[in-house]
Design a protein around this motif. Structure first.
Motif, PDB file in Angstrom:
ATOM      1  N   GLY A 167      47.084 -51.903   6.375  1.00  0.00           N
ATOM      2  CA  GLY A 167      45.872 -52.691   6.186  1.00  0.00           C
ATOM      3  C   GLY A 167      44.847 -52.516   7.286  1.00  0.00           C
ATOM      4  N   GLU A 168      45.222 -51.856   8.391  1.00  0.00           N
ATOM      5  CA  GLU A 168      44.232 -51.601   9.445  1.00  0.00           C
ATOM      6  C   GLU A 168      43.305 -50.473   8.996  1.00  0.00           C
ATOM      7  OE1 GLU A 168      46.176 -52.999  13.643  1.00  0.00           O
ATOM      8  OE2 GLU A 168      46.557 -50.935  13.020  1.00  0.00           O
ATOM      9  N   ASP A 169      42.021 -50.629   9.298  1.00  0.00           N
ATOM     10  CA  ASP A 169      41.051 -49.596   8.935  1.00  0.00           C
ATOM     11  C   ASP A 169      40.675 -48.768  10.166  1.00  0.00           C
ATOM     12  OD1 ASP A 169      39.059 -51.065  10.366  1.00  0.00           O
ATOM     13  OD2 ASP A 169      38.703 -52.309   8.601  1.00  0.00           O
ATOM     14  N   LEU A 170      39.755 -47.833   9.982  1.00  0.00           N
ATOM     15  CA  LEU A 170      39.359 -46.955  11.079  1.00  0.00           C
ATOM     16  C   LEU A 170      38.798 -47.719  12.263  1.00  0.00           C
ATOM     17  CD1 LEU A 170      37.649 -44.025   9.101  1.00  0.00           C
ATOM     18  CD2 LEU A 170      39.922 -44.028  10.150  1.00  0.00           C
ATOM     19  N   LEU A 176      30.418 -54.467   5.617  1.00  0.00           N
ATOM     20  CA  LEU A 176      29.798 -55.075   6.799  1.00  0.00           C
ATOM     21  C   LEU A 176      30.253 -54.382   8.084  1.00  0.00           C
ATOM     22  CD1 LEU A 176      30.204 -58.793   5.672  1.00  0.00           C
ATOM     23  CD2 LEU A 176      28.026 -57.599   5.958  1.00  0.00           C
ATOM     24  N   LYS A 177      31.516 -53.996   8.128  1.00  0.00           N
ATOM     25  CA  LYS A 177      32.034 -53.284   9.301  1.00  0.00           C
ATOM     26  C   LYS A 177      31.304 -51.946   9.489  1.00  0.00           C
ATOM     27  CE  LYS A 177      36.778 -54.919  10.025  1.00  0.00           C
ATOM     28  NZ  LYS A 177      38.181 -54.492  10.197  1.00  0.00           N
ATOM     29  N   LEU A 178      31.048 -51.274   8.392  1.00  0.00           N
ATOM     30  CA  LEU A 178      30.350 -49.988   8.457  1.00  0.00           C
ATOM     31  C   LEU A 178      28.970 -50.125   9.090  1.00  0.00           C
ATOM     32  CD1 LEU A 178      31.265 -48.388   5.020  1.00  0.00           C
ATOM     33  CD2 LEU A 178      31.720 -47.373   7.252  1.00  0.00           C
ATOM     34  N   GLU A 179      28.358 -51.289   8.882  1.00  0.00           N
ATOM     35  CA  GLU A 179      27.014 -51.541   9.417  1.00  0.00           C
ATOM     36  C   GLU A 179      27.062 -52.302  10.740  1.00  0.00           C
ATOM     37  OE1 GLU A 179      24.213 -50.348   8.062  1.00  0.00           O
ATOM     38  OE2 GLU A 179      25.432 -49.367   6.529  1.00  0.00           O
ATOM     39  N   GLY A 180      28.264 -52.564  11.236  1.00  0.00           N
ATOM     40  CA  GLY A 180      28.396 -53.306  12.482  1.00  0.00           C
ATOM     41  C   GLY A 180      27.975 -54.751  12.369  1.00  0.00           C
ATOM     42  N   PRO A 183      27.395 -49.557  -1.219  1.00  0.00           N
ATOM     43  CA  PRO A 183      28.211 -48.980  -2.296  1.00  0.00           C
ATOM     44  C   PRO A 183      29.670 -49.438  -2.229  1.00  0.00           C
ATOM     45  CG  PRO A 183      27.646 -47.312  -0.666  1.00  0.00           C
ATOM     46  CD  PRO A 183      26.826 -48.516  -0.348  1.00  0.00           C
ATOM     47  N   TYR A 184      30.069 -50.030  -1.100  1.00  0.00           N
ATOM     48  CA  TYR A 184      31.435 -50.530  -0.946  1.00  0.00           C
ATOM     49  C   TYR A 184      31.611 -51.947  -1.498  1.00  0.00           C
ATOM     50  CZ  TYR A 184      32.766 -46.562   1.969  1.00  0.00           C
ATOM     51  OH  TYR A 184      33.064 -45.303   2.411  1.00  0.00           O
ATOM     52  N   ASN A 185      30.511 -52.643  -1.732  1.00  0.00           N
ATOM     53  CA  ASN A 185      30.590 -54.036  -2.178  1.00  0.00           C
ATOM     54  C   ASN A 185      30.897 -54.085  -3.670  1.00  0.00           C
ATOM     55  OD1 ASN A 185      30.217 -56.716  -2.897  1.00  0.00           O
ATOM     56  ND2 ASN A 185      28.406 -56.985  -1.617  1.00  0.00           N
ATOM     57  N   THR A 186      32.133 -54.482  -4.017  1.00  0.00           N
ATOM     58  CA  THR A 186      32.555 -54.486  -5.422  1.00  0.00           C
ATOM     59  C   THR A 186      32.136 -55.763  -6.155  1.00  0.00           C
ATOM     60  OG1 THR A 186      34.735 -55.346  -4.778  1.00  0.00           O
ATOM     61  CG2 THR A 186      34.516 -52.950  -5.033  1.00  0.00           C
ATOM     62  N   TYR A 187      31.345 -56.611  -5.503  1.00  0.00           N
ATOM     63  CA  TYR A 187      30.744 -57.756  -6.204  1.00  0.00           C
ATOM     64  C   TYR A 187      29.440 -57.344  -6.871  1.00  0.00           C
ATOM     65  CZ  TYR A 187      33.926 -61.400  -4.627  1.00  0.00           C
ATOM     66  OH  TYR A 187      35.034 -62.196  -4.451  1.00  0.00           O
ATOM     67  N   ILE A 188      28.735 -56.388  -6.281  1.00  0.00           N
ATOM     68  CA  ILE A 188      27.440 -55.978  -6.848  1.00  0.00           C
ATOM     69  C   ILE A 188      27.513 -54.597  -7.492  1.00  0.00           C
ATOM     70  CG2 ILE A 188      26.151 -57.415  -5.218  1.00  0.00           C
ATOM     71  CD1 ILE A 188      25.462 -54.828  -3.681  1.00  0.00           C
ATOM     72  N   ASN A 189      28.632 -53.900  -7.308  1.00  0.00           N
ATOM     73  CA  ASN A 189      28.805 -52.571  -7.912  1.00  0.00           C
ATOM     74  C   ASN A 189      30.064 -52.532  -8.759  1.00  0.00           C
ATOM     75  OD1 ASN A 189      26.620 -50.983  -6.408  1.00  0.00           O
ATOM     76  ND2 ASN A 189      27.815 -51.794  -4.701  1.00  0.00           N
ATOM     77  N   GLY A 232      33.120 -50.295 -10.615  1.00  0.00           N
ATOM     78  CA  GLY A 232      33.864 -49.110 -10.209  1.00  0.00           C
ATOM     79  C   GLY A 232      34.443 -49.245  -8.821  1.00  0.00           C
ATOM     80  N   LEU A 233      34.968 -48.123  -8.324  1.00  0.00           N
ATOM     81  CA  LEU A 233      35.638 -48.105  -7.023  1.00  0.00           C
ATOM     82  C   LEU A 233      34.655 -47.866  -5.883  1.00  0.00           C
ATOM     83  CD1 LEU A 233      38.714 -45.881  -7.941  1.00  0.00           C
ATOM     84  CD2 LEU A 233      38.750 -48.344  -7.502  1.00  0.00           C
ATOM     85  N   PRO A 234      34.980 -48.330  -4.678  1.00  0.00           N
ATOM     86  CA  PRO A 234      34.178 -47.955  -3.511  1.00  0.00           C
ATOM     87  C   PRO A 234      34.322 -46.464  -3.244  1.00  0.00           C
ATOM     88  CG  PRO A 234      36.147 -49.174  -2.847  1.00  0.00           C
ATOM     89  CD  PRO A 234      36.091 -49.234  -4.339  1.00  0.00           C
ATOM     90  N   PRO A 235      33.439 -45.887  -2.431  1.00  0.00           N
ATOM     91  CA  PRO A 235      33.456 -44.422  -2.211  1.00  0.00           C
ATOM     92  C   PRO A 235      34.723 -43.879  -1.564  1.00  0.00           C
ATOM     93  CG  PRO A 235      31.388 -45.400  -1.455  1.00  0.00           C
ATOM     94  CD  PRO A 235      32.309 -46.530  -1.762  1.00  0.00           C
ATOM     95  N   THR A 236      35.393 -44.695  -0.739  1.00  0.00           N
ATOM     96  CA  THR A 236      36.598 -44.253  -0.032  1.00  0.00           C
ATOM     97  C   THR A 236      37.605 -45.405  -0.027  1.00  0.00           C
ATOM     98  OG1 THR A 236      35.991 -45.118   2.158  1.00  0.00           O
ATOM     99  CG2 THR A 236      35.134 -42.934   1.578  1.00  0.00           C
ATOM    100  N   PRO A 237      38.827 -45.151   0.413  1.00  0.00           N
ATOM    101  CA  PRO A 237      39.719 -46.281   0.687  1.00  0.00           C
ATOM    102  C   PRO A 237      39.068 -47.217   1.711  1.00  0.00           C
ATOM    103  CG  PRO A 237      40.934 -44.217   0.709  1.00  0.00           C
ATOM    104  CD  PRO A 237      39.484 -43.849   0.643  1.00  0.00           C
ATOM    105  N   ILE A 238      39.560 -48.431   1.813  1.00  0.00           N
ATOM    106  CA  ILE A 238      38.975 -49.390   2.759  1.00  0.00           C
ATOM    107  C   ILE A 238      39.941 -49.723   3.903  1.00  0.00           C
ATOM    108  CG2 ILE A 238      37.373 -50.397   1.084  1.00  0.00           C
ATOM    109  CD1 ILE A 238      39.436 -52.741   0.817  1.00  0.00           C
TER     110      ILE A 238
END
Length: 326
Positions: free
Chosen positions: A111-114, A245-249, A265-271, A273-279
Motif C-alpha cells: 500500500g505504500e506509494d512512490l 493530490l500527492k502528485l501535485e504536492g 486523471p487519477y480522480n475516479t470520482y470525476i473520471n 475508468g481506471l487511473p493512468p497507473t497503479p496508485i
C-alpha cells in the motif's frame, strides 16, 4: 673492504627485519573489539582511507596499510563496511578491494506509494527523496526499463530489500524491479489467458490493496471494481483522490468537500475508468484477488472501522446501511 661488508650486512639485516616486521603486521589479525561500521566515501585517497581505518581501530598502523595498498596497486571500493572480530591488514584490504560492504534492510509495506518510499529512503539514509522521485516519475526511465506506464508506481513490490547506502537511484530501482520480475511478472501470462491486460490488473490490484487489508474481502472488492468498469460507472475510490493530490504536492491528510472534485486523471470520482497507473505497491494477495475476482450482486461498499467492509447491491441499500453505521 671489511667495513663495506659490515655495512652491507647491516643494511641487508635491517631490510630483512623491516620486511619481516611488515609481514607480521600484514598477516597477524588485529582485534577490532565491538562491532564497528566504517564509511569509506567515494574519492578518498589511499592515505585518507588508511587514516580512517587506523582512527576507527580496524587496523593498528595506517602506514603499513598504505604501503601494502601501494604494493597491491589496485583500487579500493567505497561503501559502508562492518567489522567485528579480528582482521589483518590483508583481510581489511581484501574486504575493501572486493567491495564486501555493509548492506542495510529497507522494507516496502503493502500500500505504500512512490512518495512514501521516497520519504523512507531519505529518512533511512539511502538516497535523497527529490532525486528518487525525479527518476521514478520520469516516463523515459520507465520505457528504458522496458515497462508500461508513465511512472514506476506499482513496480516496487512490498518486501524487505538489502541495500547499500552507497547506491545510486538507478541501482536501488533495479533491486526493486528484480523482485517484481521474479515474483510478479510470472502472473502476466495468467492474466492474458483470462483476457485481462496485466498492467490493468496491476492498477486494479493497487486499488484493492488500498481499499482493504482483509485478504478474504479482496476478491469481492476486485469483482466490484471490474463490474463497475463494465457498467461504465465511476469507481469513486478515495485513495485515487489522495494519490492525485500527492502528485501535485497538495495532500494534507484531509478528504471531503470540494477536494473530492480535484481535477486529475487519477480522480475516479470525476473520471470513469481506471487511473493512468497503479496508485501504490500491492501484495501478491491483491494481485491474485484480481486474477481470481469474485462475481457478486454487489456494487457498493464502505468500511465502518477501516478494516472490514459492508457490501450492498443497490445505492439505496448502501445509503441505508451508511445511515445505520454512522
Amino acid at each position: 673492504m671489511v667495513r663495506l661488508l659490515k655495512y652491507t650486512f647491516f643494511f641487508i639485516s635491517t631490510a630483512l627485519f623491516l620486511a619481516l616486521l611488515m609481514y607480521i603486521y600484514i598477516i597477524i589479525p588485529h582485534p577490532v573489539g565491538k562491532e564497528k561500521t566504517v564509511f569509506i566515501q567515494k574519492g578518498k585517497s589511499l592515505k585518507e582511507i588508511s587514516s580512517i581505518l587506523e582512527k576507527e581501530g580496524i587496523i593498528k598502523d595506517g602506514n603499513i596499510f598504505l604501503i601494502y595498498s601501494l604494493l597491491r596497486n589496485k583500487p579500493l571500493k567505497a561503501g559502508y563496511y562492518r567489522f567485528k572480530g579480528a582482521y589483518s591488514v590483508k583481510d581489511v584490504w581484501d574486504i575493501l578491494y572486493e567491495g564486501r560492504e555493509q548492506i542495510y534492510p529497507f522494507t516496502i509495506i503493502p500500500g505504500e506509494d512512490l512518495f512514501d518510499i521516497a520519504e523512507k529512503l531519505e529518512s533511512e539514509g539511502f538516497v535523497k527523496k527529490r532525486e528518487f522521485l525525479d527518476y521514478v516519475l520520469n516516463r523515459k526511465n520507465v520505457e528504458k526499463s522496458g515497462l508500461k506506464g508513465i511512472s514506476f508506481e506499482g513496480y516496487f513490490p512490498p518486501e524487505t530489500y538489502f541495500l547499500s547506502k552507497n547506491s545510486d537511484v538507478e541501482y536501488i530501482v533495479k533491486a526493486f524491479l528484480k523482485e517484481f520480475k521474479k515474483k510478479y511478472l510470472p502472473f502476466k501470462e495468467q492474466f492474458e489467458k483470462k483476457g485481462i491486460a496485466f498492467y490493468k490488473g496491476m492498477i486494479i490490484a493497487s486499488m484493492v490493496e488500498k481499499e482493504s487489508p482483509v485478504d478474504e474481502e479482496k476478491p469481492v472488492i476486485a469483482g466490484i471494481i471490474i463490474k463497475r468498469l463494465k457498467k461504465n460507472m465511476p469507481l469513486q475510490i478515495d485513495p485515487t483522490v489522495i494519490y492525485s493530490l500527492k502528485l501535485e504536492g497538495r495532500w494534507d491528510g484531509k478528504l471531503g468537500g470540494d477536494i473530492m472534485r480535484f481535477d486529475s486523471p487519477y480522480n475516479t470520482y470525476i473520471n470513469k475508468g481506471l487511473p493512468p497507473t497503479p496508485i501504490s505497491s500491492f501484495s501478491l494477495e491483491s494481485l491474485k484477488a484480481v486474477l481470481n475476482y469474485r462475481e457478486t450482486d454487489y456494487l457498493y461498499y464502505f468500511s465502518p472501522d477501516g478494516k472490514r467492509h459492508i457490501f450492498s447491491k443497490t445505492y439505496r441499500e448502501h445509503l441505508r446501511k451508511l445511515k445505520k453505521y454512522r
